[in-house]
Design an enzyme around this catalytic site. Structure first.
Site, short mmCIF file in Angstrom:
data_model
loop_
_atom_site.label_atom_id
_atom_site.label_comp_id
_atom_site.label_asym_id
_atom_site.label_seq_id
_atom_site.Cartn_x
_atom_site.Cartn_y
_atom_site.Cartn_z
N CYS A 1 0.84 -1.20 0.00
CA CYS A 1 0.00 0.00 0.00
C CYS A 1 0.88 1.27 0.00
O CYS A 1 1.57 1.52 -0.97
CB CYS A 1 -0.98 -0.05 1.17
SG CYS A 1 -2.32 1.12 0.95
N HIS B 1 -3.74 -5.26 0.28
CA HIS B 1 -3.23 -5.71 1.58
C HIS B 1 -3.24 -7.24 1.68
O HIS B 1 -4.25 -7.82 2.05
CB HIS B 1 -4.09 -5.13 2.71
CG HIS B 1 -3.85 -3.69 2.94
ND1 HIS B 1 -2.85 -3.21 3.76
CD2 HIS B 1 -4.46 -2.59 2.43
CE1 HIS B 1 -2.86 -1.90 3.75
NE2 HIS B 1 -3.83 -1.49 2.95
N GLU C 1 -2.05 -9.06 3.87
CA GLU C 1 -2.11 -9.53 5.26
C GLU C 1 -3.53 -9.62 5.80
O GLU C 1 -3.77 -10.23 6.84
CB GLU C 1 -1.28 -8.60 6.16
CG GLU C 1 -1.83 -7.20 6.38
CD GLU C 1 -1.52 -6.22 5.23
OE1 GLU C 1 -1.20 -6.68 4.13
OE2 GLU C 1 -1.64 -5.00 5.45
N SER D 1 -0.77 -14.26 37.46
CA SER D 1 -2.10 -13.66 37.53
C SER D 1 -3.18 -14.71 37.31
O SER D 1 -4.36 -14.41 37.44
CB SER D 1 -2.22 -12.60 36.43
OG SER D 1 -2.24 -13.26 35.17
#
Ligand code: XMP
Length: 506
Positions: free
Chosen positions: A78, A166, A168, A220
């Site tokens: 792009c 694009h 991706e 966590s």
């Protein structure tokens, strides 16, 4: 380890490029557009990302192509493609027919290394207002769409390509083939970036780095800190001490069950019940960001206090992952909610920092975790915010509200598991609203709390759509919560997507 460098010009899709390349088992790193790591011997190729700018803008981001052009295979995507075209003598113009969304790509050379194997008329995803309207003679046009003649080009005699679409983005039907052609065919990647190779190299690096030093890590219950702990445990065994703090904002019986899981995995864990500390600190606090700060600070204080009881600790380990460390460009950056749960911990503790997952995306952390033999019940857990139920109790947090929310949440999450729906949604949780509503139970009028159920589908939490859970399931959960949880007489389902809403309500 071979690597591809992705130079980031600020596109929303830059991380996606990196993820696709990692999915091809090739290691890659995102660097700011002007920080090419010249001299790194492991580089095998370079990608220039998209950008919110037009190459014709005065403030358009500029890069010195001579650092890598001709030295490595190069792919512009792009803005990256338009930048190459403009710099090499072509013309880029804002066009009347802006291309957003899907287009059909027709390609012109069967033998082209980049387009090899791509179907003719393949759907590609376009997102640009500019177009390359003319190219110099030494550009070879490789592919076009109905509106864009130079949708893909190669600079002749060079391993340099540009694509205006694009590859991706999922909607680009053969995007993965284009990226694989570049990474494997053109750059010669051996595709040796796998969970196994990551574990092997990380364990030996950790051993070399840490030697006989003692390390402390905050668990966590989430995927990242668990995988980090198991990796470190494999590397240094009992020199790792983990601390798991009950801040009183965990899920129903989570503290006990997670501690049990950890000890079964052979981790050296200290569980700290600090509920009262957090409830006292949260008294009277209603503003969401203030709550986050109070919870974050409470955690640092407790963790610091506990860690000081250990002797000779030199390192603090954290489960930081790649999206947190990418030096990506925050061109439109605006903090909507702060997610820095424990920012400030390393500074306060004066320990050296070790972050074994700082190169991994979330899905890679899960793959590594599975490979390490961590049970699916831990690896497949939905994301859970650091401040926990604290940001799902709207308004002031009290122990009684925590009890209500924990119980309601338990029936909801258990219901999702029992109905085989848990793995079909990306994240689910319950919210305790700060209002009461009128109901009727037997002959009695009630005036009680409202619980909202939330479930979303997402890939990374950046955007999300609400999950279409079956009505029968929602009906069952609603009546179970209202019948079983004292203090609730109404349940609602959140049908908002992100944007414009967010996943959490606070
Ligand atoms: P939002 O609400 O911003 O949430 O759409 C996106 C994802 O981030 C999680 N989240 C947090 N995680 N600390 C965290 O560790 C936070 O303060 C926090 N706030 C939101 C949220 O659960 C969702 O997965």
């Amino acid at each position: 380890m071979q690597k591809i460098i992705i130079l980031d010009f600020g596109s929303q899709y830059t991380q996606l490029i990196a993820r696709r390349i990692r999915e091809l088992n090739t290691y890659c790193e995102i660097k700011p557009y002007n920080k090419f790591p010249a001299g790194d011997p492991d580089i095998i190729g370079v990608i220039l990302s998209g950008s919110p700018y037009s190459v014709n803008d005065k403030e358009a981001l500029q890069v010195d192509l001579s650092q890598f052009r001709g030295k490595y295979p190069l792919l512009g995507i792009c803005y990256g493609a338009q930048y190459l075209a403009k710099q090499l003598g072509g013309e880029v113009k804002s066009v009347a027919t802006r291309e957003y969304g899907k287009a059909q790509l027709v390609w012109h050379d069967d033998a082209d290394l980049l387009m090899h194997g791509v179907h003719d008329d393949s759907t590609v995803w376009m997102s640009h207002g500019d177009s390359i309207v003319s190219t110099p003679d030494f550009f070879k046009n490789v592919g076009s769409t109905a509106d864009v003649k130079n949708a893909a080009f190669q600079v002749e005699g060079e391993q340099t390509w540009g694509v205006q679409f694009h590859p991706e983005v999922y909607h680009s039907q053969d995007g993965k083939i284009v990226l694989a052609n570049f990474v494997n065919g053109i750059c010669g990647s051996k595709s040796d970036w796998t969970p196994d190779s990551f574990i092997e190299s990380t364990v030996s690096c950790l051993r070399a780095k840490l030697g006989d030093d003692k390390v402390v890590l905050a668990l966590s219950g989430g995927v990242d800190s668990t995988v980090a702990a198991v990796l470190l445990n494999k590397a240094i065994g009992k020199n790792l001490t983990c601390i798991f703090v009950d801040n009183g904002l965990l899920r129903y019986k989570e503290f006990e069950s997670v501690l049990e899981n950890y000890s079964q995995m052979g981790l050296n864990v200290i569980g700290v019940d600090a509920k009262d500390h957090f409830y006292a600190a949260l008294k009277g606090v209603t503003e969401p960001e203030k709550k986050r700060k109070v919870i974050g600070k409470g955690f640092i204080d407790i963790f610091d206090r506990e860690a000081k009881k250990l002797t000779d600790v030199k390192w603090l380990a954290q489960g930081t992952i790649y999206p947190d460390v990418i030096e990506s460009l925050s061109i439109t950056g605006m903090v909507i909610k702060s997610h820095h749960n424990v920012g400030g911990l390393p500074e306060k503790m004066n320990l050296k920092l070790v972050e074994p997952l700082r190169l991994l995306f979330k899905d890679e952390v899960r793959r590594v975790g599975r490979q390490l033999g961590i049970p699916q019940s831990l690896i497949g857990r939905h994301p859970f915010p650091g401040p926990g139920l604290g940001v799902r109790i709207l308004g002031e947090v009290t122990p009684e509200k925590v009890r209500i929310l924990q119980e309601a949440d338990h029936y909801y999450i258990q219901g999702l598991i029992d109905h085989g729906l848990y793995d079909q949604v990306w994240q689910a949780g319950t919210i305790l609203l700060p209002i009461r509503s009128v109901g009727v139970m037997g002959d009695e009028r009630t005036y009680e709390n409202v619980i909202a159920l939330r479930a979303v589908n997402s890939t990374d939490g950046m955007t999300a759509t609400w999950s279409h859970l079956p009505h029968e399931f929602l009906a069952e959960v609603s009546s179970r919560i209202i019948n079983k949880v004292r203090g609730v007489n109404r349940v609602v389902y959140d049908i908002s997507s992100k944007p414009p809403s967010t996943i959490e309500w606070e």
